[in-house]
Design a protein around this motif. Structure first.
Motif, PDB file in Angstrom:
ATOM      1  N   HIS A 266     -10.056  50.074  40.968  1.00 19.18           N
ATOM      2  CA  HIS A 266     -11.241  50.255  41.806  1.00 19.18           C
ATOM      3  C   HIS A 266     -11.579  48.979  42.585  1.00 19.18           C
ATOM      4  O   HIS A 266     -11.178  48.838  43.727  1.00 19.18           O
ATOM      5  CB  HIS A 266     -12.433  50.731  40.964  1.00 19.18           C
ATOM      6  N   SER A 267     -12.289  48.023  41.986  1.00 15.18           N
ATOM      7  CA  SER A 267     -12.739  46.862  42.763  1.00 15.18           C
ATOM      8  C   SER A 267     -11.563  46.043  43.270  1.00 15.18           C
ATOM      9  O   SER A 267     -11.566  45.569  44.409  1.00 15.18           O
ATOM     10  CB  SER A 267     -13.673  45.984  41.924  1.00 15.18           C
ATOM     11  N   GLY A 268     -10.519  45.874  42.455  1.00 11.07           N
ATOM     12  CA  GLY A 268      -9.345  45.135  42.911  1.00 11.07           C
ATOM     13  C   GLY A 268      -8.619  45.867  44.015  1.00 11.07           C
ATOM     14  O   GLY A 268      -8.125  45.252  44.965  1.00 11.07           O
ATOM     15  N   GLY A 269      -8.550  47.175  43.905  1.00 12.26           N
ATOM     16  CA  GLY A 269      -7.939  47.964  44.961  1.00 12.26           C
ATOM     17  C   GLY A 269      -8.728  47.907  46.257  1.00 12.26           C
ATOM     18  O   GLY A 269      -8.148  47.869  47.351  1.00 12.26           O
TER      19      GLY A 269
ATOM     20  N   GLY B 119     -10.920  30.389  37.824  1.00  9.54           N
ATOM     21  CA  GLY B 119      -9.806  30.921  37.052  1.00  9.54           C
ATOM     22  C   GLY B 119      -9.746  30.375  35.639  1.00  9.54           C
ATOM     23  O   GLY B 119      -9.291  31.054  34.716  1.00  9.54           O
ATOM     24  N   SER B 120     -10.210  29.153  35.462  1.00 10.39           N
ATOM     25  CA  SER B 120     -10.165  28.541  34.126  1.00 10.39           C
ATOM     26  C   SER B 120     -11.095  29.243  33.145  1.00 10.39           C
ATOM     27  O   SER B 120     -10.977  29.063  31.934  1.00 10.39           O
ATOM     28  CB  SER B 120     -10.534  27.062  34.219  1.00 10.39           C
ATOM     29  N   LYS B 121     -12.016  30.055  33.648  1.00  9.27           N
ATOM     30  CA  LYS B 121     -12.962  30.764  32.790  1.00  9.27           C
ATOM     31  C   LYS B 121     -12.462  32.143  32.383  1.00  9.27           C
ATOM     32  O   LYS B 121     -13.157  32.875  31.674  1.00  9.27           O
ATOM     33  CB  LYS B 121     -14.312  30.899  33.512  1.00  9.27           C
ATOM     34  N   ALA B 122     -11.266  32.506  32.820  1.00  7.37           N
ATOM     35  CA  ALA B 122     -10.724  33.821  32.490  1.00  7.37           C
ATOM     36  C   ALA B 122     -10.509  33.962  30.988  1.00  7.37           C
ATOM     37  O   ALA B 122     -10.101  33.007  30.319  1.00  7.37           O
ATOM     38  CB  ALA B 122      -9.407  34.040  33.227  1.00  7.37           C
TER      39      ALA B 122
ATOM     40  N   SER C 257      -2.223  35.555  45.545  1.00  6.23           N
ATOM     41  CA  SER C 257      -3.246  36.492  45.995  1.00  6.23           C
ATOM     42  C   SER C 257      -4.352  35.801  46.801  1.00  6.23           C
ATOM     43  O   SER C 257      -5.516  36.152  46.714  1.00  6.23           O
ATOM     44  CB  SER C 257      -3.859  37.229  44.789  1.00  6.23           C
ATOM     45  N   PHE C 258      -3.968  34.814  47.616  1.00  9.38           N
ATOM     46  CA  PHE C 258      -4.954  34.019  48.350  1.00  9.38           C
ATOM     47  C   PHE C 258      -5.830  34.862  49.268  1.00  9.38           C
ATOM     48  O   PHE C 258      -6.995  34.561  49.493  1.00  9.38           O
ATOM     49  CB  PHE C 258      -4.253  32.920  49.154  1.00  9.38           C
ATOM     50  N   PHE C 259      -5.277  35.945  49.821  1.00  9.74           N
ATOM     51  CA  PHE C 259      -6.022  36.741  50.801  1.00  9.74           C
ATOM     52  C   PHE C 259      -7.054  37.661  50.156  1.00  9.74           C
ATOM     53  O   PHE C 259      -7.684  38.460  50.841  1.00  9.74           O
ATOM     54  CB  PHE C 259      -5.060  37.558  51.676  1.00  9.74           C
ATOM     55  N   SER C 260      -7.246  37.524  48.831  1.00 11.78           N
ATOM     56  CA  SER C 260      -8.320  38.266  48.166  1.00 11.78           C
ATOM     57  C   SER C 260      -9.696  37.721  48.531  1.00 11.78           C
ATOM     58  O   SER C 260     -10.705  38.390  48.314  1.00 11.78           O
ATOM     59  CB  SER C 260      -8.140  38.221  46.644  1.00 11.78           C
TER      60      SER C 260
ATOM     61  N   ALA D 181     -13.805  43.393  32.567  1.00  8.11           N
ATOM     62  CA  ALA D 181     -15.153  43.111  33.062  1.00  8.11           C
ATOM     63  C   ALA D 181     -15.175  41.807  33.847  1.00  8.11           C
ATOM     64  O   ALA D 181     -15.838  41.707  34.894  1.00  8.11           O
ATOM     65  CB  ALA D 181     -16.132  43.032  31.885  1.00  8.11           C
ATOM     66  N   PHE D 182     -14.440  40.802  33.372  1.00  7.10           N
ATOM     67  CA  PHE D 182     -14.380  39.513  34.064  1.00  7.10           C
ATOM     68  C   PHE D 182     -13.827  39.675  35.469  1.00  7.10           C
ATOM     69  O   PHE D 182     -14.433  39.215  36.452  1.00  7.10           O
ATOM     70  CB  PHE D 182     -13.521  38.542  33.255  1.00  7.10           C
ATOM     71  N   TYR D 183     -12.679  40.337  35.600  1.00  8.11           N
ATOM     72  CA  TYR D 183     -12.057  40.475  36.913  1.00  8.11           C
ATOM     73  C   TYR D 183     -12.806  41.461  37.801  1.00  8.11           C
ATOM     74  O   TYR D 183     -12.816  41.321  39.025  1.00  8.11           O
ATOM     75  CB  TYR D 183     -10.588  40.867  36.756  1.00  8.11           C
ATOM     76  N   ASP D 184     -13.455  42.439  37.186  1.00  8.30           N
ATOM     77  CA  ASP D 184     -14.230  43.376  37.998  1.00  8.30           C
ATOM     78  C   ASP D 184     -15.413  42.672  38.650  1.00  8.30           C
ATOM     79  O   ASP D 184     -15.757  42.959  39.805  1.00  8.30           O
ATOM     80  CB  ASP D 184     -14.710  44.545  37.141  1.00  8.30           C
ATOM     81  N   ARG D 185     -16.037  41.745  37.934  1.00 12.32           N
ATOM     82  CA  ARG D 185     -17.142  40.983  38.532  1.00 12.32           C
ATOM     83  C   ARG D 185     -16.646  40.191  39.739  1.00 12.32           C
ATOM     84  O   ARG D 185     -17.283  40.161  40.798  1.00 12.32           O
ATOM     85  CB  ARG D 185     -17.770  40.039  37.498  1.00 12.32           C
ATOM     86  N   ILE D 186     -15.510  39.528  39.583  1.00 17.05           N
ATOM     87  CA  ILE D 186     -14.957  38.727  40.678  1.00 17.05           C
ATOM     88  C   ILE D 186     -14.579  39.608  41.860  1.00 17.05           C
ATOM     89  O   ILE D 186     -14.923  39.327  43.019  1.00 17.05           O
ATOM     90  CB  ILE D 186     -13.735  37.929  40.188  1.00 17.05           C
TER      91      ILE D 186
END
Length: 358
Positions: A144-147, A67-70, A331-334, A82-87
């Motif tokens: 998309h990926s988050g969903g 998270g510190s790299k966000a 959002s721990f259950f991600s 792009a950062f969150y989509d990769r994760i």
């Protein structure tokens, strides 16, 4: 936006947060208490909860490091997405190995969606039921990926169809664009399903949007869904103890400015006291809400808001179910490998199975 710490706090909405209610503090001198109840404390060491799983204990520092790299809030939106989509793409791939599904894109009422179906087929009992997922991501990213991260385990375990909505977000769009999109999809589904057999749920921004959407349905005199789930975000703005303590326990220090909804680009121009922004401000609206599942963790900066939302719903006479996981963050259950995540999926599946179509 209003203070140097805000970009890092905002990144925590989508990825991580910290909050602990009764952790022991190791410090050299006692804290000072001011007349208004504010507490000033010297540097302290807060142990990680001994009630959380060993897997969570091992994962927690890794999650904070990621998270510190966000990117900061001021970064170009494409960089943050792009950062969150990769994760989230990595999470979704890990989930598909554990929870087999079939996924396809579909446009519903002009709104893009991802439809997630259990690989083993929809259960006969769920043939006339459907779930709508509203993804998290600070109303900025997560499409998309988050969903898929929020939909895959529920569709597979529950053997139910889940439709994840790609609603419009900031900074390109502002409130109430997302509510417009959710209502459009909901109206279309009402032509195929009874309202009592439709469930809506979301995490973080998606939990807030779930409540906003129901308030919008009520205002527009649409029948409410059979049940909803608001996870790590709910009926009110971020407030209470956890909004201050969580950043501290994430190594960010107490924020000089507490993040609020109107700090997010999506809510620029919106009135913070509008009940379609914060449904918790209107007891009349809440009285018409359907049964609601609320999920948070003791290390979630939204915990206070979620707990307060449950109290408001209960006061309005709405059946609720609140689950607070010890040691768990926003959002721990991600991340599907944690025992706490598996427990959360089970709670979600059982809740909607019990409530839809009652």
């Amino acid at each position: 936006m209003h203070a140097p710490r805000l970009p890092r706090i905002l990144s925590g909405i989508a990825l991580c947060a910290g909050m602990s209610g009764t952790a022991a503090l190791a410090q050299t001198s006692p804290p000072g208490v001011q007349a208004d109840g504010s507490v000033t404390s010297p540097a302290a060491t807060v142990p990680y909860s001994d009630l959380a799983s060993p897997e969570a204990r091992a994962f927690f520092p890794k999650m904070l490091a990621a998270g510190s790299k966000a990117p900061p809030l001021t970064a170009p939106i494409a960089q943050s997405r792009a950062f969150y989509d990769r994760i989230n793409s990595d999470r979704a791939a890990r989930m598909e190995k554990l929870y087999p599904v079939k996924i396809h894109a579909e446009t519903i009422a002009g709104v893009g969606t991802d439809v997630v179906l259990p690989a083993q087929g929809v259960a006969p009992a769920n043939a006339h039921r459907v779930l709508i997922n509203l993804h998290g991501g600070a109303f900025l990213w997560g499409a998309h990926s988050g969903g898929l991260v929020e939909s895959i385990p529920i569709a597979s375990l529950g053997r139910i169809k889940v439709i994840s909505v790609d609603y419009r977000q900031g900074p390109e769009h502002t409130f109430p664009a997302a509510s417009d999109d959710v209502e459009a999809v909901y109206r279309a589904l009402l032509k195929q399903y009874k309202p009592a057999e439709i469930g809506i749920y979301g995490c973080s921004a998606g939990g807030i949007l779930t409540a906003e959407a129901v308030a919008r349905f009520i205002t527009d005199k649409l029948p409410v869904p059979g049940a909803i789930g608001t996870f790590c975000g709910s009926l009110t703005d971020l407030s209470g103890d956890s909004s201050y303590v969580a950043p501290l326990l994430n190594g960010q220090g107490v924020p000089a400015h507490r993040l609020g909804l109107t700090d997010l680009p999506y809510f620029h121009g919106a009135h913070p006291l509008d009940p379609l922004v914060q449904p918790g401000l209107s007891p009349a609206l809440l009285a018409k809400f359907p049964p609601t599942l609320l999920i948070t963790g003791t290390r979630d900066m939204a915990m206070s808001s979620v707990v307060h939302s449950q109290q408001l719903l209960d006061r309005a006479g709405v059946p609720t179910e609140l689950h607070v996981w010890e040691g768990m963050w926003h959002s721990f259950f991600s991340d599907p490998e944690l025992p706490e995540s598996r427990a959360a999926y089970g709670v979600i599946v059982r809740f909607f199975d019990r409530e839809l179509g009652r």
